[in-house]
Design a protein around this motif. Structure first.
Motif, PDB file in Angstrom:
ATOM      1  N   GLN A  10      22.587  31.095  33.974  1.00  0.00           N
ATOM      2  CA  GLN A  10      22.728  30.999  35.426  1.00  0.00           C
ATOM      3  C   GLN A  10      22.053  29.744  35.975  1.00  0.00           C
ATOM      4  OE1 GLN A  10      20.971  34.851  36.249  1.00  0.00           O
ATOM      5  NE2 GLN A  10      22.951  35.702  36.838  1.00  0.00           N
ATOM      6  N   PHE A  41      31.323  25.555  36.100  1.00  0.00           N
ATOM      7  CA  PHE A  41      32.186  26.679  36.446  1.00  0.00           C
ATOM      8  C   PHE A  41      32.355  27.711  35.330  1.00  0.00           C
ATOM      9  CE2 PHE A  41      36.315  28.752  36.455  1.00  0.00           C
ATOM     10  CZ  PHE A  41      36.045  29.654  37.470  1.00  0.00           C
ATOM     11  N   PHE A  44      29.470  30.057  35.370  1.00  0.00           N
ATOM     12  CA  PHE A  44      29.544  31.032  36.458  1.00  0.00           C
ATOM     13  C   PHE A  44      30.598  32.096  36.152  1.00  0.00           C
ATOM     14  CE2 PHE A  44      27.593  27.725  39.273  1.00  0.00           C
ATOM     15  CZ  PHE A  44      26.525  28.493  39.717  1.00  0.00           C
ATOM     16  N   ALA A  45      31.734  31.678  35.613  1.00  0.00           N
ATOM     17  CA  ALA A  45      32.805  32.626  35.295  1.00  0.00           C
ATOM     18  C   ALA A  45      32.344  33.624  34.241  1.00  0.00           C
ATOM     19  CB  ALA A  45      34.036  31.867  34.800  1.00  0.00           C
ATOM     20  N   ILE A  48      30.170  36.159  35.908  1.00  0.00           N
ATOM     21  CA  ILE A  48      30.938  37.156  36.650  1.00  0.00           C
ATOM     22  C   ILE A  48      31.509  38.206  35.695  1.00  0.00           C
ATOM     23  CG2 ILE A  48      33.027  37.534  38.011  1.00  0.00           C
ATOM     24  CD1 ILE A  48      30.753  36.433  39.655  1.00  0.00           C
ATOM     25  N   ILE A  65      29.227  39.334  46.453  1.00  0.00           N
ATOM     26  CA  ILE A  65      29.909  38.056  46.211  1.00  0.00           C
ATOM     27  C   ILE A  65      30.743  37.674  47.428  1.00  0.00           C
ATOM     28  CG2 ILE A  65      31.523  36.793  44.736  1.00  0.00           C
ATOM     29  CD1 ILE A  65      30.836  38.795  42.503  1.00  0.00           C
ATOM     30  N   LEU A  88      33.382  30.928  45.753  1.00  0.00           N
ATOM     31  CA  LEU A  88      32.935  32.318  45.688  1.00  0.00           C
ATOM     32  C   LEU A  88      34.064  33.297  46.009  1.00  0.00           C
ATOM     33  CD1 LEU A  88      29.399  31.994  47.296  1.00  0.00           C
ATOM     34  CD2 LEU A  88      29.970  32.278  44.887  1.00  0.00           C
ATOM     35  N   LEU A  91      35.654  33.703  42.753  1.00  0.00           N
ATOM     36  CA  LEU A  91      34.854  34.553  41.863  1.00  0.00           C
ATOM     37  C   LEU A  91      35.054  36.027  42.197  1.00  0.00           C
ATOM     38  CD1 LEU A  91      31.474  32.572  41.659  1.00  0.00           C
ATOM     39  CD2 LEU A  91      33.362  32.564  40.019  1.00  0.00           C
ATOM     40  N   ALA A  95      36.749  38.725  39.733  1.00  0.00           N
ATOM     41  CA  ALA A  95      36.002  39.943  39.401  1.00  0.00           C
ATOM     42  C   ALA A  95      36.860  41.177  39.647  1.00  0.00           C
ATOM     43  CB  ALA A  95      34.719  40.013  40.237  1.00  0.00           C
ATOM     44  N   GLY A 127      40.565  29.406  37.991  1.00  0.00           N
ATOM     45  CA  GLY A 127      39.288  30.096  38.029  1.00  0.00           C
ATOM     46  C   GLY A 127      39.417  31.582  37.767  1.00  0.00           C
ATOM     47  N   ILE A 131      37.813  33.716  34.399  1.00  0.00           N
ATOM     48  CA  ILE A 131      37.006  34.942  34.437  1.00  0.00           C
ATOM     49  C   ILE A 131      37.681  36.040  33.614  1.00  0.00           C
ATOM     50  CG2 ILE A 131      36.171  36.805  35.936  1.00  0.00           C
ATOM     51  CD1 ILE A 131      35.957  34.630  38.158  1.00  0.00           C
TER      52      ILE A 131
END
Length: 210
Positions: A10, A41, A44-45, A48, A65, A88, A91, A95, A127, A131
């Protein structure tokens, strides 16, 4: 993966994002900042996908989020001069797609995955699918890597943003072997939720001052 390992990922994601945004705003012709920023990215993915798998209350996680995305949108638009949704929102979308797939509601997940192609938000379908691939393949790292490779090739052909292929180097940070003692101290629970809008606010303030 331990808490310290997750936190390292993170922090690495946050720092490389910060470098990327500094480059975008203050050094737009410098490729180095953007190249380093490509690592951000996927980290972060990955976070998530891990969050969806580990949370005890998905909808509370999702709302956090989404609320952060809504609160961040005005400063995102001011900082970058963009009208699209900030990352976000993507994201949160990714999710939700992963959550419905894992719950067996694959028709809903398919609508979200396909519908992301038309969503006007940063990273968009790329993106959301990043994820999903992290969540779908789980700990099967080699399959996950090749899935991400294919995704980056498709993204390169559709957007000509081939620099995004550098994001594959982020896998070096995802094997769970990285530990830095100085970064192992537990951070406040909502630190990374606050970091996104606050770092944009600071960058915007500097931008206005110079």
């Amino acid at each position: 993966m331990t808490r310290e390992q997750r936190q390292f990922i993170q922090i690495t994601a946050a720092l490389t994002m910060l470098i990327d945004h500094i480059g975008m705003i203050f050094f737009p012709t410098s490729i180095g900042f953007r190249a380093i920023g490509r690592l951000s990215f996927p980290l972060f993915a990955f976070g998530i996908a891990e969050g969806v798998a580990c949370t005890h209350d998905f909808w509370r996680y999702f709302r956090r989020i989404l609320l952060t995305a809504i609160l961040s949108q005005p400063i995102y638009m001011l900082t970058f001069g963009l009208s699209q949704g900030n990352p976000l929102f993507m994201l949160a979308w990714g999710a939700a797609a992963l959550y419905f797939w894992q719950k067996g509601e694959k028709a809903v997940a398919a609508v979200l995955l396909i519908g992301s192609y038309w969503a006007d938000m940063s990273y968009g379908w790329y993106g959301v699918w990043t994820i999903f691939i992290f969540g779908f393949y789980g700990e099967r790292e080699s399959l996950c890597f090749y899935g991400q490779l294919l995704l980056n090739v498709l993204y390169g052909f559709t957007t000509k943003a081939w620099i995004q292929v550098l994001s594959l180097f982020s896998f070096a940070f995802l094997d769970g072997k990285w530990r830095i003692k100085a970064l192992s101290r537990k951070l406040p629970r909502y630190f990374f939720y606050a970091f996104y809008p606050l770092h944009l606010l600071v960058l915007w303030g500097i931008q206005m001052a110079i």
